[in-house]
Structure formats: C-alpha cells, structure tokens
Design an enzyme around this catalytic site. Sequence first.
Site, PDB file in Angstrom:
ATOM      1  N   GLY A  73      26.258 -73.909  16.053  1.00 61.77           N
ATOM      2  CA  GLY A  73      27.708 -74.068  15.996  1.00 61.77           C
ATOM      3  C   GLY A  73      28.190 -75.103  17.000  1.00 61.77           C
ATOM      4  CG  ASN A 153      34.789 -67.606  21.957  1.00 65.49           C
ATOM      5  OD1 ASN A 153      35.732 -68.353  21.678  1.00 65.49           O
ATOM      6  ND2 ASN A 153      34.091 -67.745  23.061  1.00 65.49           N
ATOM      7  CD  GLN A 181      32.959 -64.867  17.980  1.00 61.28           C
ATOM      8  OE1 GLN A 181      32.962 -63.694  17.612  1.00 61.28           O
ATOM      9  NE2 GLN A 181      32.009 -65.339  18.758  1.00 61.28           N
ATOM     10  CB  SER A 201      26.973 -70.514  14.431  1.00 60.50           C
ATOM     11  OG  SER A 201      25.717 -70.289  15.047  1.00 60.50           O
ATOM     12  CB  ALA A 202      22.887 -68.496  10.789  1.00 53.67           C
ATOM     13  CG  HIS A 203      23.549 -67.059  16.791  1.00 56.61           C
ATOM     14  ND1 HIS A 203      23.947 -66.348  17.903  1.00 56.61           N
ATOM     15  CD2 HIS A 203      24.065 -68.300  16.938  1.00 56.61           C
ATOM     16  CE1 HIS A 203      24.662 -67.147  18.695  1.00 56.61           C
ATOM     17  NE2 HIS A 203      24.748 -68.333  18.128  1.00 56.61           N
ATOM     18  CB  THR A 239      12.020 -82.999  10.401  1.00 54.99           C
ATOM     19  OG1 THR A 239      11.491 -84.286  10.702  1.00 54.99           O
ATOM     20  CG2 THR A 239      11.212 -82.353   9.294  1.00 54.99           C
ATOM     21  CB  CYS A 327      31.482 -68.297  26.844  1.00 56.34           C
ATOM     22  SG  CYS A 327      31.333 -67.671  25.182  1.00 56.34           S
TER      23      CYS A 327
END
Length: 395
Positions: A73, A153, A181, A201-203, A239, A327
Amino acid sequence: MDKREVYLDNSATTKLDEDVLEAMMPYFTEYYGNSLSQYGFSRKCAQAVDDARYSVAKAIDCKPVEVYFTSCGSEANSWAVRGGALSGRKRGSHVILSKIEHPSIMNSGKWLTQNGFDVTYLDVDKYGMVHEDELRKAIREDTVLISIMLANNEIGTIQNIPALAAIAHANGIVFHTDCVQAMGLIDVNVKKLGVDMLTISAHKFYGPKGVGVLYVRSGLIIDRLINGGGQERGMRGGTTNTPLIVGMGVAIEKAVTETDTNAAKITLMRDRMIERIKNEIPDVILNGHPRQRLPSNVNFAFNYIEGESILMRLDLEGIAVSSGSACSSGSLEPSHVLLATGLPVERAHGSIRFSIGKHNTMEDIDYTVDKLKVIIAQLREMSPLYKPQDRVKEV
Ligand SMILES: *Cc1c(COP(=O)(O)O)cnc(C)c1O
C-alpha cells in the site's frame, strides 16, 4: 480468568487466511516461471496473474487494465502522489492532502515540497472529518492533485469521498484516495466513490503482506515510480510477484463476499467495547467520529496516563494493541492524526487504538475491558497527574 491471547491490532495487519495461503503455495514452488516469458511453462503464471487482476477489478468495479500491482500500500500511495503530481507539473505545482493521511502519503508530500511543489494539508474537525468548504478554499488555479483517505487507520473516521472527489473534478483536478483500511469492512467502489486513483493492500484484509494495488482510471497517465521492463503495461517495473498477486486475488474475492457478515459481527464487538469503556472507566475520551467510523475501530484517550504504559501492561495480559504513537512505534512522537483532531499532546500520548478483526469474539472484548479497568485504575494511582488536589491533602 485464564490468560488469553487477544489480537486487537487488525489495523496494523491481519492473519493470513489458510485457503489464501494454499492458493499461493504452488506459485512459490511448482509454477515459478516468469509470467512475462513466452513459453508454455510460464503460461499458468500469466493466467493466474490475469485472474487475480480480474478479481481485483470486479471487487472495486473497474477494468482489469486499470489495476496495477505494487509491492504494498505504501508503494501505491507514494506512486499516486508523486507520479500524479509530477505528471501534472505542466499545469501546476500545487497538491492538497489532509492532515491525517498515512505516513506514506504524508512523507510523499514532504518529498514533493523538497522537489518544488507546494503542498496544502487540510485541517480536520475534532472527529477527524475533512469539510467540503475547507477543500474548496484550498483549491488554487495551479492545483493538480488531491489525495484524501476513505477511512483513517488510527481513529477510523470515514470521509465523504464522493462529495470531495466531485469538488476536485468540478475544478479539473485529479483525485486519489487511500482505501487500505476500508477494503473488506465497507464498500470500496471506484465508480461510487468517483475517484481517479485508489490504493488497497492485501495484508489488511487477510491476504499476504507485500502486495498492493493502485487503481488508475484509464486515460489518466501518471509518471512511473519504479523503472524496469515492460511489467504492468510498462508502468511499474519489477518481475511479477505471481504468488503474492494470486494471494491478493483470492483474498479480495473473499473480502468482498464477507464484507457484510464481517462488518456486522465486528460492529457489535466495537459498540460493546465503546459502551463498556465509556460506562466503566472514568475520564476517557472517544477519539474519532461517533458514527462515521470503521466497524473495526475503537480509540480512546485515557486521561492522566501514558499509552505506552497501558500498552505494556495489556501486553503482559496477552492483549495486542497500538498506542497513540501508532504507525511510528519506536518513536515517542504523539500521533499526527490525534493532534490534528485538536487533542492536546498529553491526551494523544494517553491514547490506545483497539482494532477488531473477523477472528475476534465477544469474550476477547470482555476480557480486554476487564483487564483494562484494573490497569487504568492502577496506573492512575501511580500517576502524579491524577487527582492532584487529593494528593496535596495527603501531604
Ligand atoms: C497499512 C496502511 C497503508 C500501508 O500499506 P502497506 O501495504 O503496509 O504498505 C497505507 N494506508 C493505510 C491507511 C494503512 O492502514
């Protein structure tokens, strides 16, 4: 009461789902080809990346060619702000951000300032809301980019992005929003939000760490952040990270299907936690908006004591949370978000963020509040700031 392990830091990161991991595994081991290669061996990788791109596009309601995979992200945010500003340079050099953005946006703003741009940081009200009038006032002839997050967040405040983006567009300005978020907890739809760029963002929704997406509306060309080969239609070198992108694809499909059930369940826990803390612990302030708030977010200032001390005591009870310096942990700088809402420095220092996820239970919430009550009372007893008049009498 037995000691439990209670993870209440789901805004920092979430637990990877087992089935997402399973979907990723073959692309680490068996199908390790470079997805851009021309031979059959790599075809399965290319297909898997296409499928994931399609899943993301479907989830946020855009075209697959508008989806750019990034390493996180933070990269997507940095790219949107720097790339968006640089590509607009011929038209002007003014950018507008809010005062409560994620560090990846705030520090991109700093970079822009060091590179000849003028950046305005919009004030927020005491609930963390950006007002439309503030944005209108900040817009100049030379404004080329606006970036305002959908959900914060730290305090969970949800902005009225459709209204803010409409103001940008009425003035011919590109609009980006950070939805990291929000994804998986509230609706994230590029058409309904009316934005030109959007970050996820995936996580943060039970996918793997290390993979993000920047949506860029087709027709909008922004400068590259990472030079390389022809990956991501020549816009983002490197890549292709097939296994993580596969993880993003599966996680986002699940996030969309589960949004309503997860949000409903998490909201009940949030509301119970807020009610119990307000009713059972004196001298607390709820940070963030009372209603326009992420289902997952509980953030309180506990007056007279340090958030760091509360965090450490909760940790001893097996409870994981973030403090008012969230953070930027390690630093004792008070949170720029809490300060922007007008909270005095000492109250920002005494703040704790609890972020609830789909694996939490009501028992986790009750256990945490029970422990918290005792901890707060004990810390206040030791605090020189607490009930100073009583202490004077004692002396
Ligand atoms: C976590 C987060 C980011 C950064 O995402 P990463 O993938 O961890 O780099 C950006 N914005 C917000 C609002 C976040 O919560």
